[in-house]
Write an enzyme that holds these catalytic residues in place. Structure first.
Site, PDB file in Angstrom:
ATOM      1  CB  SER A 170     -62.279  26.948 -72.234  1.00  0.00           C
ATOM      2  OG  SER A 170     -62.023  26.610 -70.783  1.00  0.00           O
TER       3      SER A 170
ATOM      4  CB  SER B 266     -61.384  22.369 -73.014  1.00  0.00           C
ATOM      5  OG  SER B 266     -61.707  23.694 -72.345  1.00  0.00           O
TER       6      SER B 266
ATOM      7  CG  ASP C 279     -58.009  27.946 -62.139  1.00  0.00           C
ATOM      8  OD1 ASP C 279     -58.780  28.121 -62.915  1.00  0.00           O
ATOM      9  OD2 ASP C 279     -56.714  27.471 -62.154  1.00  0.00           O
TER      10      ASP C 279
ATOM     11  CE  LYS D  15     -55.242  25.662 -64.741  1.00  0.00           C
ATOM     12  NZ  LYS D  15     -56.224  25.423 -63.710  1.00  0.00           N
TER      13      LYS D  15
END
Length: 341
Positions: A11, A9, A98, A61
């Site tokens: 992030s 990732s 998102d 999620k």
């Protein structure tokens, strides 16, 4: 950042850049966490001090929703949470940024123009955020081409609640190339799923939002920009959704460009490293082949030499057709006017 796996990732890179720009001495790291370990991890958020929140990737999620105290209406509608905020009293609230990320990428790609006949490729979880972002942008209708037509049913329901008409199209409609009509294509499919489509000519008037950023460029993105069409990639989406998360965690705004620059630097370095490895492998293969030829001339036994696949540097994910999409090319200075692991 919670998920399994999360080692790839971007992030942490994006968030670290954001907090540094805001002057905050905050830590943001990737933590391996699957569904079985999620309840215990949320228990830590409730009881341990200094947690502002966490980001979530799949499959968490959807799994997290029933474990939270509150869920934002947009996240509840989409059935997906990518951001959990820890309140001062320990209560956990879920959000979905998102949609913000896709919206930011659309603005970068279209400059505020509202698409009237967009085509979405794929009907997975990411497509839900795409439909919601298109609804926010004012799009009246959306067509979705999917390998599993039944998967579009959820998108039809989401669209109806958001005032957008969603129509299912068979994947086979793409067998002859991109059909006439769409004024925007958004690809939400896994890597390689649209490679066959990329073998056909791409309409120059049709912009492409490709949600992937690794590997980059995808065959579809390369096809579109070579035709002269405008292309934006998943790094913009990732940066946009991270900005939304930072705002939820800190209550402060940060410019997407800060995150885009940080993410692009990492992707460029990764691409350069992969290219160097491929070049070394190619040199080793050439040496082995040369040795093989010498041995053959001497009457020796031929051996298989290793060959290396040509490496391709990662590209900046926002470009107009004709720009160089390879890292370090002109695209770095010619991004779509208005940041995906």
């Amino acid at each position: 950042m919670l998920g399994a796996p999360v080692g790839h990732s971007l992030s942490p890179t994006l968030h670290t850049a954001a907090y540094a720009r805001l002057g905050l001495d905050w830590s943001y790291t990737a933590i391996e966490c699957d569904e079985a370990r999620l309840p215990a991890m949320l228990g830590r958020l409730r009881t341990e001090p200094d947690w502002a929140g966490v980001s979530l990737t799949m499959p968490l999620k959807t799994a997290v929703i029933g474990l939270l105290d509150e869920v934002d209406p947009t996240a509840a509608l989409l059935g997906a949470v990518n951001t959990v905020v820890v309140r001062p009293d320990g209560r956990l609230t879920g959000f979905n940024t998102d949609v913000d990320g896709v919206g930011y990428a659309l603005r970068r790609l279209l400059g505020g123009v509202v698409p009237v006949q967009p085509l979405v490729l794929g009907a997975g979880g990411t497509a839900r955020a795409v439909v919601a972002a298109l609804a926010r942008a004012g799009t009246p209708r959306v067509a979705v081409a999917a390998r599993r037509p039944g998967a579009v049913a959820d998108l039809v329901g989401i669209g109806a609640r958001l005032g957008v008409s969603v129509t299912a199209l068979p994947w086979a409609i793409l067998s002859g190339g991109m059909p006439a009509g769409p004024d925007l294509v958004i690809s939400t499919t896994p890597a390689g799923a649209t490679d066959d489509l990329a073998r056909h000519p791409w309409p120059v008037t049709c912009p492409l939002l490709e949600l992937l950023y690794h590997p980059w460029p995808t065959a579809l993105a390369a096809c579109a920009y070579r035709s002269g069409a405008r292309v934006v990639g998943g790094l913009e989406v990732l940066a946009g959704q991270a900005v939304g998360q930072v705002c939820h965690f800190t209550g402060r705004a940060v410019d997407e460009g800060v995150l885009l620059a940080a993410g692009l630097a990492v992707l460029t370095a990764r691409g350069a490293g992969q290219a160097a490895q491929a070049a070394q492998a190619g040199q080793a293969g050439q040496a082995a082949q040369a040795g093989q030829a010498v041995r053959a001339e001497d009457g020796g036994h031929a051996e298989n030499g290793g060959t290396g696949a040509g490496g391709r540097p990662h590209a900046h994910s926002g470009a107009r057709g004709g720009d160089d999409l390879t890292a370090g090319g002109p695209t770095a200075d010619r991004v779509a006017a208005g940041p995906a692991g």
